[in-house]
Write a protein that holds these residues in place. Structure first.
Motif, PDB file in Angstrom:
ATOM      1  N   SER A 166       3.897  16.941   6.149  1.00 19.35           N
ATOM      2  CA  SER A 166       2.511  16.843   5.671  1.00 19.35           C
ATOM      3  C   SER A 166       2.179  15.383   5.415  1.00 19.35           C
ATOM      4  O   SER A 166       2.165  14.938   4.258  1.00 19.35           O
ATOM      5  CB  SER A 166       2.315  17.676   4.405  1.00 19.35           C
ATOM      6  N   PRO A 167       1.943  14.615   6.453  1.00 18.54           N
ATOM      7  CA  PRO A 167       1.701  13.182   6.255  1.00 18.54           C
ATOM      8  C   PRO A 167       0.472  12.927   5.400  1.00 18.54           C
ATOM      9  O   PRO A 167      -0.545  13.603   5.525  1.00 18.54           O
ATOM     10  CB  PRO A 167       1.522  12.648   7.679  1.00 18.54           C
ATOM     11  N   SER A 168       0.593  11.943   4.524  1.00 23.45           N
ATOM     12  CA  SER A 168      -0.527  11.602   3.654  1.00 23.45           C
ATOM     13  C   SER A 168      -1.481  10.665   4.381  1.00 23.45           C
ATOM     14  O   SER A 168      -1.182  10.141   5.462  1.00 23.45           O
ATOM     15  CB  SER A 168      -0.010  10.933   2.380  1.00 23.45           C
ATOM     16  N   LYS A 169      -2.613  10.439   3.773  1.00 27.22           N
ATOM     17  CA  LYS A 169      -3.628   9.549   4.338  1.00 27.22           C
ATOM     18  C   LYS A 169      -3.570   8.159   3.705  1.00 27.22           C
ATOM     19  O   LYS A 169      -4.542   7.421   3.752  1.00 27.22           O
ATOM     20  CB  LYS A 169      -5.023  10.159   4.127  1.00 27.22           C
ATOM     21  N   LEU A 170      -2.420   7.825   3.136  1.00 29.45           N
ATOM     22  CA  LEU A 170      -2.243   6.511   2.529  1.00 29.45           C
ATOM     23  C   LEU A 170      -1.660   5.537   3.545  1.00 29.45           C
ATOM     24  O   LEU A 170      -0.807   5.899   4.362  1.00 29.45           O
ATOM     25  CB  LEU A 170      -1.309   6.603   1.314  1.00 29.45           C
ATOM     26  N   GLU A 171      -2.104   4.295   3.480  1.00 32.41           N
ATOM     27  CA  GLU A 171      -1.608   3.237   4.354  1.00 32.41           C
ATOM     28  C   GLU A 171      -1.125   2.077   3.493  1.00 32.41           C
ATOM     29  O   GLU A 171      -1.751   1.729   2.489  1.00 32.41           O
ATOM     30  CB  GLU A 171      -2.709   2.773   5.313  1.00 32.41           C
ATOM     31  N   PHE A 172       0.001   1.477   3.914  1.00 34.44           N
ATOM     32  CA  PHE A 172       0.619   0.415   3.139  1.00 34.44           C
ATOM     33  C   PHE A 172       0.688  -0.853   3.991  1.00 34.44           C
ATOM     34  O   PHE A 172       1.130  -0.826   5.138  1.00 34.44           O
ATOM     35  CB  PHE A 172       2.033   0.817   2.693  1.00 34.44           C
ATOM     36  N   GLU A 173       0.252  -1.961   3.398  1.00 33.06           N
ATOM     37  CA  GLU A 173       0.266  -3.263   4.061  1.00 33.06           C
ATOM     38  C   GLU A 173       1.080  -4.238   3.214  1.00 33.06           C
ATOM     39  O   GLU A 173       0.832  -4.396   2.014  1.00 33.06           O
ATOM     40  CB  GLU A 173      -1.165  -3.791   4.231  1.00 33.06           C
ATOM     41  N   SER A 174       2.062  -4.871   3.841  1.00 32.52           N
ATOM     42  CA  SER A 174       2.950  -5.787   3.118  1.00 32.52           C
ATOM     43  C   SER A 174       2.184  -7.019   2.656  1.00 32.52           C
ATOM     44  O   SER A 174       1.329  -7.549   3.368  1.00 32.52           O
ATOM     45  CB  SER A 174       4.128  -6.200   3.996  1.00 32.52           C
ATOM     46  N   MET A 175       2.528  -7.491   1.463  1.00 35.08           N
ATOM     47  CA  MET A 175       1.926  -8.677   0.875  1.00 35.08           C
ATOM     48  C   MET A 175       2.952  -9.805   0.841  1.00 35.08           C
ATOM     49  O   MET A 175       4.153  -9.595   1.005  1.00 35.08           O
ATOM     50  CB  MET A 175       1.436  -8.375  -0.544  1.00 35.08           C
ATOM     51  N   ASP A 176       2.467 -11.028   0.631  1.00 31.47           N
ATOM     52  CA  ASP A 176       3.354 -12.177   0.601  1.00 31.47           C
ATOM     53  C   ASP A 176       4.300 -12.159  -0.583  1.00 31.47           C
ATOM     54  O   ASP A 176       5.418 -12.695  -0.521  1.00 31.47           O
ATOM     55  CB  ASP A 176       2.528 -13.475   0.565  1.00 31.47           C
ATOM     56  N   ASP A 177       3.889 -11.561  -1.699  1.00 30.51           N
ATOM     57  CA  ASP A 177       4.726 -11.534  -2.897  1.00 30.51           C
ATOM     58  C   ASP A 177       5.733 -10.399  -2.889  1.00 30.51           C
ATOM     59  O   ASP A 177       6.404 -10.144  -3.903  1.00 30.51           O
ATOM     60  CB  ASP A 177       3.855 -11.424  -4.148  1.00 30.51           C
ATOM     61  N   GLY A 178       5.879  -9.702  -1.767  1.00 28.96           N
ATOM     62  CA  GLY A 178       6.828  -8.611  -1.679  1.00 28.96           C
ATOM     63  C   GLY A 178       6.234  -7.258  -2.025  1.00 28.96           C
ATOM     64  O   GLY A 178       6.899  -6.235  -1.861  1.00 28.96           O
ATOM     65  N   GLY A 179       5.009  -7.225  -2.506  1.00 29.86           N
ATOM     66  CA  GLY A 179       4.361  -5.971  -2.843  1.00 29.86           C
ATOM     67  C   GLY A 179       3.653  -5.366  -1.655  1.00 29.86           C
ATOM     68  O   GLY A 179       3.808  -5.797  -0.507  1.00 29.86           O
ATOM     69  N   TYR A 180       2.865  -4.353  -1.937  1.00 33.90           N
ATOM     70  CA  TYR A 180       2.155  -3.645  -0.884  1.00 33.90           C
ATOM     71  C   TYR A 180       0.712  -3.428  -1.307  1.00 33.90           C
ATOM     72  O   TYR A 180       0.421  -3.173  -2.480  1.00 33.90           O
ATOM     73  CB  TYR A 180       2.818  -2.289  -0.597  1.00 33.90           C
ATOM     74  N   LYS A 181      -0.168  -3.511  -0.344  1.00 41.39           N
ATOM     75  CA  LYS A 181      -1.562  -3.175  -0.550  1.00 41.39           C
ATOM     76  C   LYS A 181      -1.788  -1.776  -0.003  1.00 41.39           C
ATOM     77  O   LYS A 181      -1.537  -1.508   1.170  1.00 41.39           O
ATOM     78  CB  LYS A 181      -2.471  -4.191   0.164  1.00 41.39           C
ATOM     79  N   ILE A 182      -2.259  -0.905  -0.867  1.00 36.67           N
ATOM     80  CA  ILE A 182      -2.415   0.502  -0.504  1.00 36.67           C
ATOM     81  C   ILE A 182      -3.882   0.784  -0.196  1.00 36.67           C
ATOM     82  O   ILE A 182      -4.772   0.413  -0.973  1.00 36.67           O
ATOM     83  CB  ILE A 182      -1.927   1.422  -1.632  1.00 36.67           C
ATOM     84  N   SER A 183      -4.122   1.430   0.910  1.00 41.81           N
ATOM     85  CA  SER A 183      -5.468   1.853   1.296  1.00 41.81           C
ATOM     86  C   SER A 183      -5.410   3.317   1.707  1.00 41.81           C
ATOM     87  O   SER A 183      -4.356   3.938   1.728  1.00 41.81           O
ATOM     88  CB  SER A 183      -6.012   0.984   2.432  1.00 41.81           C
ATOM     89  N   GLY A 184      -6.546   3.861   2.050  1.00 45.60           N
ATOM     90  CA  GLY A 184      -6.621   5.271   2.398  1.00 45.60           C
ATOM     91  C   GLY A 184      -7.112   6.097   1.225  1.00 45.60           C
ATOM     92  O   GLY A 184      -7.821   5.599   0.349  1.00 45.60           O
TER      93      GLY A 184
END
Length: 583
Positions: free
Chosen positions: A180-198
């Motif tokens: 059941s794939p979610s509709k969230l998308e993750f984009e890597s950030m320079d500080d090692g974190g992630y930007k979440i969209s969706g």
């Protein structure tokens, strides 16, 4: 355990003869260490290569980050138990089983529980998702340095938003593994974190909350024999996220709302903001789960890693559904706190703690009787945090029952109640609990936290202060006020209150004040054993004083002429008459 260098390669060597002594062998140095230092690195005689220096630097950095949260000794012991002596690494399957969670059909707190098969399918993939997402496996398994780095990624020192991103990544990976794939998308950030969209669906929020509860339940019951998964009713918490993140919900009846049937989308950014404001302790569930599994030293051959259902095992939790503070409501309140109170409020709902709810409940109007006097006799002398819950019914309670709405609100004080004629307190929090959960912490503008006044017979008072319990607002214009008889509760709009943050205490509250009929009042003491002991001592002392006041020396008043009753009657007859004392 030791490290042996062969050429330019280092290899772990397990030896029962490890005693800290050093031996040389053909120009090489062979260092033996005890099992307490599985991460030790041997060195070749002479200068080391730049690759080894870089590896050592990376290892020291990872160990330093783990040590900053006090987890390095635990990781050392866990690695020694889980690692394969031949490869000096943890097999991938062993670590997946270590974090594996599997339950049969769980028990639900709600009588209208949905089909749990889909949720249990998601939960079965949690262990593999956790390892694959955060632990880098090499050919022979997970090395010491990757084991430490993976732990730091999950449980290291980081900001609240980064911790929430970690939980969301694990949730999205687990959901995808279950089909059941979610509709969230993750984009890597320079500080090692992630930007979440969706976005998330209301059903996804429910699964996320249940997954967080399941791993918290596992961490609290893994040391005991309780292996039945008890799922609380968290619909009020999920509705809180829906209301905070979505628009156009004016026509929704939250008292009969079906979360799975709501066709709304919760943007990822708004959901993260809601979680940080309403449930900042949600990420602690993952940390406690990982620490619990590693501390227990679950190996690949330990069957206790897999949950097995014991019929009737969750009777301790399900039996407390008759209280206003159900398991789901207690967990929601604990998620809004970052203090010892969050642990104390959940103690009655974990079998491993062995705590009884009756020890926490100081007052119940259905048991002790309604009224401020009965209330006061049960809470007086308790010097600790108090959680006051009120269940009331508003609307047309005499005519059409369809218009009558039942809701529950609460107030958490940081200290015991006092009998005063003015507001007092250093801090408190208001809660809208059911049907939609919201938190209203102090705003910092005013300090009218608590008002509690009980009438005393001290003579005539031309301007008596009202007897009752209030929170916020001003005298006679409180935001929340419970009358002396515990018959009605008055709720006013947040515009009259500058002490607590804005927001309705129940859905569709409106601008006019609402007077509702009280059906139940509960008070829970959250000060722990120390506060209970102080109150017990106070009650014993008051009983002793009362017993002493009841005793009368009959020898002193054996004669009517010497009795205080005759003296009072004579004064009432002619108070100005001169009296001569007979000697």
């Amino acid at each position: 355990m030791s490290v042996r260098f062969i050429g330019n390669q280092a290899r772990w060597v397990f030896s029962r003869e490890s005693n800290g002594k050093r031996r040389t062998e053909k120009g090489r140095i062979l260092i033996f260490h005890t099992i307490r230092n599985p991460y030790a690195v041997g060195k070749k005689m002479g200068a080391s290569s730049s690759t080894q220096q870089a590896g050592s630097s990376e290892q020291r950095e990872a160990e330093s980050l783990a040590a900053s949260v006090g987890a390095l000794p635990m990781l050392q012991n866990s690695f020694a138990k889980l690692a394969d002596p031949q490869t000096s690494a943890i097999p991938l399957e062993s670590l997946q089983k270590c974090f594996g969670v599997s339950y049969e059909t769980p028990d639900f707190e709600s009588t209208e529980a949905p089909d749990p098969s889909s949720f249990l399918g998601v939960l079965n993939h949690l262990g593999k998702s956790l390892v694959d997402e955060f632990f880098l496996a090499e050919k022979e398994g997970i090395s010491w340095i990757e084991f430490v780095k993976g732990y730091v990624k999950c449980c290291g020192r980081m900001t609240a938003s980064m911790s929430l991103n970690v939980l969301m990544r694990l949730f999205a990976t687990t959901l995808a593994r279950s089909g059941s794939p979610s509709k969230l998308e993750f984009e890597s950030m320079d500080d090692g974190g992630y930007k979440i969209s969706g976005y998330l669906l209301p059903a996804d929020v429910l699964v996320l909350l249940w997954m967080s509860w399941a791993i918290l339940w596992d961490s609290k019951t893994s040391n005991g024999k309780e292996r039945t998964l008890f799922l609380p009713d968290v619909s009020h918490l999920a509705l809180s996220a829906v209301v905070s993140c979505c628009d156009g919900l004016d026509g929704v009846d939250f008292w009969v709302c079906d979360l799975a049937g709501l066709e709304v989308q919760l943007p990822a950014g708004k959901f993260l903001a809601w979680a940080l404001a309403t449930a900042p302790s949600l990420t602690d569930c993952l940390t406690q789960f990982i620490n619990s599994r590693l501390q227990n030293g679950v190996s690949s051959g330990d069957e206790s890693a897999q949950g097995t259902s014991i019929p009737g095992g969750s009777v301790l939790s399900s039996a407390r559904s008759s209280y206003l503070l159900t398991c789901g409501r207690a967990w929601a309140i604990s998620l809004s706190l970052r203090s010892a109170i969050s642990v104390e409020i959940l103690k009655p709902y974990f079998p491993s703690d062995g705590d009884q709810s009756d020890e926490h409940v100081l007052y119940r109007s259905s048991v002790h009787g309604k009224g401020l006097n009965r209330f006061w006799s049960n809470v007086e002398g308790y010097h600790g945090p108090l959680l006051i819950l009120v269940s009331a019914t508003s609307g047309d309670t005499h005519g059409d029952n369809s218009t009558a709405k039942k809701w529950t609100i609460g107030a958490l004080t940081q200290q015991g109640l006092e009998n005063k004629e003015s507001f007092y307190g250093t801090s408190a929090t208001l809660y809208a609990i059911c049907p939609v959960f919201h938190v209203f912490p102090p705003s910092g503008k005013e300090k009218n936290f608590v008002y509690s006044h009980l009438h005393h017979a001290r003579g005539y008072d031309p301007h008596p202060k009202p007897a009752g319990i209030g929170f916020g607002g001003s005298m006679g214009n409180e935001r929340l006020y419970i009358d002396e008889d515990f018959a009605r509760v008055t709720v006013r709009h947040h515009a009259v209150d500058k002490t607590y943050q804005n927001g309705p205490l129940f859905p569709n509250q409106g601008f006019l004040q609402v007077e509702a009929l009280i059906s139940e009042v509960e008070v829970w003491g959250l000060g722990g054993e120390a506060a209970r002991s102080v109150q017990t001592s106070y009650k014993k002392r008051e009983e002793l004083f009362t017993e002493q006041r009841r005793k009368v020396d009959l020898k002193t008043f054996s004669n009517w002429e010497d009795s205080p009753e005759k003296m009072m009657m004579d004064m009432m007859g002619d108070p100005n008459r001169v009296r001569r004392e007979d000697r």
